[in-house]
Scaffold this active site. Sequence first.
Site, PDB file in Angstrom:
ATOM      1  N   TYR A  73       0.972  -1.208  -0.031  1.00 43.26           N
ATOM      2  CA  TYR A  73       0.146  -0.043   0.074  1.00 43.26           C
ATOM      3  C   TYR A  73       0.951   1.337   0.009  1.00 43.26           C
ATOM      4  O   TYR A  73       1.727   1.350   0.683  1.00 43.26           O
ATOM      5  CB  TYR A  73      -0.904  -0.019   1.243  1.00 43.26           C
ATOM      6  N   ASP A 174       9.351   3.403   0.106  1.00 44.28           N
ATOM      7  CA  ASP A 174       8.382   3.933   0.699  1.00 44.28           C
ATOM      8  C   ASP A 174       8.625   3.782   2.085  1.00 44.28           C
ATOM      9  O   ASP A 174       8.460   2.545   2.764  1.00 44.28           O
ATOM     10  CB  ASP A 174       6.944   3.339   0.117  1.00 44.28           C
ATOM     11  N   LYS A 201       3.726  10.747   8.287  1.00 46.04           N
ATOM     12  CA  LYS A 201       3.407  11.212   9.789  1.00 46.04           C
ATOM     13  C   LYS A 201       4.331  11.278  10.788  1.00 46.04           C
ATOM     14  O   LYS A 201       4.539  12.072  11.672  1.00 46.04           O
ATOM     15  CB  LYS A 201       1.971  10.818  10.348  1.00 46.04           C
TER      16      LYS A 201
END
Length: 218
Positions: A73, A174, A201
């Site tokens: 994802y 990622d 985040k």
Amino acid sequence: EAQAARGTAYFAPTLAEVALAELILGRLPAAQRIRFANSGSEAVMMAVRFARAYSMATRGPGCTTLVKFEGSYHGSYDDVSWSVSPPPAQAGEREAPVAVAESSGLAGTQGRVAVLPFNDVAVLTRYVEAHHGEIAGLLVEPMANRIGLLMPEREFLLAARALADRFGLVLVFDEVISFRVGYGGVQGEIGIAPDLTTLGKIIGGGFAVGAIAGRADI
């Protein structure tokens, strides 16, 4: 909390942004530049665009395909919303996955994205050797989140790095989730550096923010 009272989104860079940039680059020795984004999804979107722009400029206009891996994802961007959690009946053969749309409204994969099995050196090598003239970059989770926080074999990441070097592809890690693994993320723990790194985040203490760090020329 102290920063929230002073504001969170500004028209131009601030001293706090510069300080954070320097801190992050200090934790990613292979990265020379950083650009902030609003989220991890946006960071991936920009990284894909950077990879395409660089590859099209240096290797030719046909280098547009992004290679991603089944089960990974990378946010809500169209070109990465393929084969995140495909139904097994639609996923195809293990060594040749079918790109399954994660939602309606996606325009297709032709010239845009290819899906390969995660952690399979042989398939990755064969595909890149056969299609390198069409590939802009490889988008890899060095620790795969949605399939159980799995670490691929080090040989898989080494192969991705070697293939990117051999054919001039852009290797993107990622690390939106995996940057939590260590001070320098997974890449710092295993000693394999990508060309671009996407962050989320964690760099804002949980606040909605993202960033792309990597080579200055890209």
